[in-house]
Design an enzyme around this catalytic site. Sequence first.
Site, PDB file in Angstrom:
ATOM      1  N   LEU A 135       0.862  -0.916  -0.126  1.00  0.00           N
ATOM      2  CA  LEU A 135       0.007   0.063   0.146  1.00  0.00           C
ATOM      3  C   LEU A 135       1.641   0.992   0.372  1.00  0.00           C
ATOM      4  CD1 LEU A 135      -2.380  -0.872   2.382  1.00  0.00           C
ATOM      5  CD2 LEU A 135      -3.154  -1.022   0.490  1.00  0.00           C
ATOM      6  N   ASP A 136       0.693   2.159  -0.275  1.00  0.00           N
ATOM      7  CA  ASP A 136       1.149   3.436  -0.302  1.00  0.00           C
ATOM      8  C   ASP A 136       1.559   4.168   1.116  1.00  0.00           C
ATOM      9  OD1 ASP A 136       1.553   2.863  -3.466  1.00  0.00           O
ATOM     10  OD2 ASP A 136      -0.808   4.648  -3.531  1.00  0.00           O
ATOM     11  N   TYR A 137       2.800   4.395   0.961  1.00  0.00           N
ATOM     12  CA  TYR A 137       3.139   5.616   2.040  1.00  0.00           C
ATOM     13  C   TYR A 137       2.088   6.374   3.092  1.00  0.00           C
ATOM     14  CZ  TYR A 137       6.393   8.084   5.105  1.00  0.00           C
ATOM     15  OH  TYR A 137       6.774   9.176   6.203  1.00  0.00           O
TER      16      TYR A 137
ATOM     17  N   HIS B  19       0.341   1.541  -8.033  1.00  0.00           N
ATOM     18  CA  HIS B  19      -0.370   2.641  -7.322  1.00  0.00           C
ATOM     19  C   HIS B  19      -1.494   3.093  -8.602  1.00  0.00           C
ATOM     20  CE1 HIS B  19       3.287   4.343  -5.713  1.00  0.00           C
ATOM     21  NE2 HIS B  19       3.727   4.721  -6.905  1.00  0.00           N
TER      22      HIS B  19
ATOM     23  N   LYS C  36      -5.182   5.243  -7.538  1.00  0.00           N
ATOM     24  CA  LYS C  36      -4.559   6.326  -7.510  1.00  0.00           C
ATOM     25  C   LYS C  36      -4.426   6.830  -9.340  1.00  0.00           C
ATOM     26  CE  LYS C  36      -2.355   7.435  -3.860  1.00  0.00           C
ATOM     27  NZ  LYS C  36      -0.872   7.497  -3.071  1.00  0.00           N
TER      28      LYS C  36
END
Length: 238
Positions: free
Chosen positions: A101-103, A188, A191
């Site tokens: 998962l992204d930051y 990603h 997004k």
Amino acid sequence: MERLQKVIANLGYTSRRKAEELIQTGKVKVNGEIVKELGTKVKTSDTIEVENTILDNCKNYEYYLLNKPREVISSVSDEHGRKTVVDLIQTKERIYPVGRLDYDTTGIILLTNDGCLANKLMHPSSNIEKKYIAKVNGLVSGYDIKRLRDGVVIDGKKTSKAKVNLKKYDKKTDKSLVELIIHEGRNHQVKKMFEAINHEVLKLKREKYANLDLTGLKPGEYRKLTNKEVAILYSLVK
Ligand code: URA
């Protein structure tokens, strides 16, 4: 020495009851021999084979479900010294996250030291269902929703069909809340899907991963998976 059905269940292959069924129907071999007797005792050095899959019974596999907070990186270590998902879990085992998962993304992420299951779950063919909720800029129109459902081109390739629903639009702040259920796990992905329809993702949370959700877990909290949950994950990637 442990009872065979207990070892099979503890290794996360299936529930104890299902393990008993597999033993009784001749689907389990110990050191190459079919064993149909319940309660047969096995040692860690024995080779256990269930439905033609050899189980690694020397290793104590651990499976965790974490509600990842923001500003935590989904890797084992970080060269910039940022907190990682592994730092949040107390264990002596060398666990690692299943996917990323992204930051700045929050929500459900699995961690384990079972490389076999982790690799299968992360493989593009695994088709694991993931549910996200995204807060995005602007009004996501019916046409936008249809485009997301049908697939948009990201990194030169169209995304697969998705379930997408507008949950809420706040006129005052001009922001939309959108639920997406996807099966792919491209970099990603969510997004980029919104970028393709000209909406910026402001907040992203993964609420479900396969059979698992975040019930009872606040950001930063985690729990171990039950044997049954692990068995279901295995059954999904077989
Ligand atoms: N899609 C994204 O864009 N980011 C994530 O963290 C997960 C899915």
